[in-house]
Design a protein around this motif. Structure first.
Motif, PDB file in Angstrom:
ATOM      1  N   SER A  23     -39.207 -11.498 -25.732  1.00  0.00           N
ATOM      2  CA  SER A  23     -39.948 -10.080 -26.203  1.00  0.00           C
ATOM      3  C   SER A  23     -41.753 -10.609 -26.148  1.00  0.00           C
ATOM      4  N   LEU A  24     -41.632  -9.070 -26.392  1.00  0.00           N
ATOM      5  CA  LEU A  24     -43.496  -9.212 -26.781  1.00  0.00           C
ATOM      6  C   LEU A  24     -43.707 -10.283 -27.531  1.00  0.00           C
ATOM      7  N   LYS A  25     -43.345 -10.236 -28.642  1.00  0.00           N
ATOM      8  CA  LYS A  25     -44.347 -11.234 -29.333  1.00  0.00           C
ATOM      9  C   LYS A  25     -44.319 -12.856 -29.127  1.00  0.00           C
ATOM     10  N   SER A  26     -42.463 -13.049 -28.352  1.00  0.00           N
ATOM     11  CA  SER A  26     -42.047 -14.834 -28.102  1.00  0.00           C
ATOM     12  C   SER A  26     -43.089 -14.729 -26.800  1.00  0.00           C
ATOM     13  N   GLN A  27     -43.747 -14.069 -25.909  1.00  0.00           N
ATOM     14  CA  GLN A  27     -44.255 -14.294 -25.059  1.00  0.00           C
ATOM     15  C   GLN A  27     -45.787 -14.301 -25.354  1.00  0.00           C
ATOM     16  N   MET A  28     -46.559 -12.949 -26.482  1.00  0.00           N
ATOM     17  CA  MET A  28     -47.935 -13.357 -26.922  1.00  0.00           C
ATOM     18  C   MET A  28     -47.848 -14.887 -27.817  1.00  0.00           C
ATOM     19  N   LYS A  29     -46.985 -15.597 -28.445  1.00  0.00           N
ATOM     20  CA  LYS A  29     -47.244 -16.542 -29.112  1.00  0.00           C
ATOM     21  C   LYS A  29     -46.562 -17.793 -27.955  1.00  0.00           C
ATOM     22  N   ARG A  30     -46.191 -17.392 -26.466  1.00  0.00           N
ATOM     23  CA  ARG A  30     -46.121 -18.569 -25.342  1.00  0.00           C
ATOM     24  C   ARG A  30     -47.427 -18.800 -25.095  1.00  0.00           C
ATOM     25  N   ALA A  31     -48.431 -17.509 -24.447  1.00  0.00           N
ATOM     26  CA  ALA A  31     -49.743 -17.535 -24.623  1.00  0.00           C
ATOM     27  C   ALA A  31     -50.716 -18.087 -25.382  1.00  0.00           C
ATOM     28  N   ASP A  32     -50.693 -17.651 -26.641  1.00  0.00           N
ATOM     29  CA  ASP A  32     -51.199 -18.939 -27.311  1.00  0.00           C
ATOM     30  C   ASP A  32     -51.234 -19.695 -27.508  1.00  0.00           C
ATOM     31  N   ARG A  33     -50.271 -20.711 -27.082  1.00  0.00           N
ATOM     32  CA  ARG A  33     -49.811 -21.835 -27.709  1.00  0.00           C
ATOM     33  C   ARG A  33     -50.476 -22.928 -26.216  1.00  0.00           C
ATOM     34  N   MET A  34     -49.949 -21.823 -25.021  1.00  0.00           N
ATOM     35  CA  MET A  34     -50.417 -22.605 -23.631  1.00  0.00           C
ATOM     36  C   MET A  34     -51.972 -22.776 -23.118  1.00  0.00           C
ATOM     37  N   GLY A  35     -53.086 -21.575 -24.056  1.00  0.00           N
ATOM     38  CA  GLY A  35     -54.308 -21.557 -24.228  1.00  0.00           C
ATOM     39  C   GLY A  35     -54.322 -21.076 -23.217  1.00  0.00           C
ATOM     40  N   ALA A  36     -54.318 -19.624 -22.778  1.00  0.00           N
ATOM     41  CA  ALA A  36     -54.254 -18.659 -21.977  1.00  0.00           C
ATOM     42  C   ALA A  36     -55.789 -17.857 -22.512  1.00  0.00           C
ATOM     43  N   ASP A  37     -56.531 -17.387 -21.391  1.00  0.00           N
ATOM     44  CA  ASP A  37     -58.048 -16.688 -21.509  1.00  0.00           C
ATOM     45  C   ASP A  37     -57.774 -15.262 -21.896  1.00  0.00           C
ATOM     46  N   TYR A  38     -57.264 -15.268 -21.400  1.00  0.00           N
ATOM     47  CA  TYR A  38     -56.554 -13.160 -21.699  1.00  0.00           C
ATOM     48  C   TYR A  38     -55.350 -13.323 -21.130  1.00  0.00           C
TER      49      TYR A  38
END
Ligand code: ATP
Ligand code: MG
Length: 422
Positions: free
Chosen positions: A361-376
């Motif tokens: 889901s978009l929510k879980s992908q956004m969480k993952r992006a945040d956890r990995m420290g992605a800039d964008y």
């Protein structure tokens, strides 16, 4: 579950970035000073180490990983690099055109000692050697490099200790004086020092056992026994270091474990590592090349304990940890397929893109992006696909913008490069 061998360790992502950074800084420094990398085998014939390091040393007596291969030949996992470098220097006649050579090795060494903090059975060294230069300036250069490297790595609390071990001219005289001193105290010395006293009494100066230390307090100093040439050599080392602004301590008890040293010997010690205080050690070994079958060529070098250096380096691992430049959150098979093309196109252009391949889901992908420290994050779902765009979100400022699909790679590249340059 099978665990790793005692005294061995994994260096995991999160920590390995610090190792990479130290290695990068060390390589740059050594190459700026004209050292060339040489890669030597992990294993050699046992005889090479036994002969060069010396039968009476801790390494050869009790620390080597030695075993017969399938044909019964004795081989040993290298406990240090110098012996192999010398072997290679001789074997490839590196001295033929010009004996002066500067070489370095970075890699694992193996010693079967009691594992504890700062002491492993597989550990790493940065090793540098100078061949064909008898001048004391070569020794001064090595000691200078150790202090520059410490500075660049933000290591504080280190001190360079230096000594001279004399040469075959003057050492016998000192050995005799030392042996005379030890004979009266033989009973208070540890078993190792007692046994080694006949062939190598100098080792007792370096013994860590308390009773030996106490017994050797008033031992004669080698510095009172140096011949004029050795005296001169040692004075030149000190003068050069002083002119370079290097702080050092003259320590007449510093003899180091290996048999092959002569004249200048040195160690870099730290107060930050408890009992394991030696971060680097080295010295001159003018007789070794000839002893291993080469011509008579002087040499000098050092070995730095990489593990201990990493422990005391003032660098912060989080500063070099790599985070993705962009995380692509694609939803549904069609979007995923395009996202995969984009992430590969970005990767080959040096932009680190990560994506979810499990269609979460978009929510879980956004969480993952945040956890990995992605800039964008690039958001790309059914709605965006319909509109012919993808949405690029700056995770720092939270700003979002829509990008036409044929411009995605270019726009991400521009955005990432502009963030990196500011
Ligand atoms: P130590 O006195 O600590 O046993 P050493 O004199 O045996 O050290 P050298 O042979 O001079 O060590 O090796 C150079 C450097 O390699 C040491 O100063 C130390 O930083 C590092 N080193 C040596 N043995 C180990 C080990 N078992 N684990 C981690 N680092 C080591
Ligand atoms: Mg040791």
């Amino acid at each position: 579950m099978i665990q790793l061998i005692r005294g061995f360790k994994d260096i995991l992502p999160g920590e390995v970035e610090l190792w990479q950074e130290i290695e990068r800084i060390a390589r740059n420094l050594l190459e700026d000073f004209g050292y060339k990398e040489i890669r030597i085998p992990i294993m050699e014939k046992t005889e090479l180490f036994a002969r060069s390091i010396g039968e009476d040393t801790d390494i050869v007596e009790k620390e080597m990983y030695t075993f017969p291969d399938r044909k019964g030949d004795l081989i040993t996992l290298r406990p240090e690099a110098t012996a192999s470098i010398v072997r290679s220097y001789i074997q490839h006649k590196m001295y033929a055109a010009d004996p002066a050579r500067k070489l370095y090795v970075i890699g694992p060494m193996f010693r079967r000692e009691r594992p504890q903090k700062g002491r492993y059975r597989q550990f790493y060294q940065i090793d540098a050697e100078i061949f064909g230069v008898a001048s004391a300036h070569a020794d001064a250069e090595l000691i200078y490099l150790l202090t520059v490297l410490s500075e660049r790595l933000g290591v504080t609390d280190v001190a360079a200790h230096i000594n001279s071990l004399g040469c075959p001219e003057c050492r016998p005289d000192f050995k005799a004086a030392l042996l005379g001193f030890m004979e009266d105290r033989l009973e208070t010395l540890c078993a190792d020092c007692k046994r080694r006293s006949g062939r190598n009494p100098l080792r007792a100066l370096d013994c860590k056992v308390d009773t030996c230390r106490a017994a050797m307090t008033d031992a004669p100093s080698i510095l009172d026994h140096l011949c004029p040439d050795c005296r001169d050599h040692f004075d030149t080392v000190q003068r050069a270091l002083t002119e370079l602004g290097v702080d050092f301590v003259v320590d007449s008890r510093l003899v180091r474990g290996l048999d092959y040293y002569s004249r200048t010997t040195f160690e870099v010690l730290t107060g930050s590592l408890g009992a394991q205080s030696a971060v680097a050690g080295g010295g001159r070994y003018d007789a070794l090349v000839e002893m291993l079958g080469g011509p008579s060529i002087p040499a000098t070098g050092f070995a730095i304990g990489f593990d201990r250096l990493a422990e005391i380096a003032g660098l912060k691992p989080e500063e070099f940890r790599k985070t993705p430049d962009v995380y692509i959150a694609a939803l549904g098979p069609e979007c995923q397929a395009r996202a995969f093309q984009w992430s590969c196109a970005l990767g080959v252009q040096g932009i680190t893109a990560d994506m979810d391949m499990e269609d979460r889901s978009l929510k879980s992908q956004m969480k993952r992006a945040d956890r990995m420290g992605a800039d964008y994050v690039l958001i790309f779902g059914e709605n965006e696909l319909k509109d012919g765009v993808a949405v690029l979100r700056n995770m720092d400022t939270r700003e979002q913008k829509s990008i036409p699909l044929d411009k995605v790679v270019q726009e991400i590249k521009t955005a990432v490069q502009s963030t990196q340059s500011c």
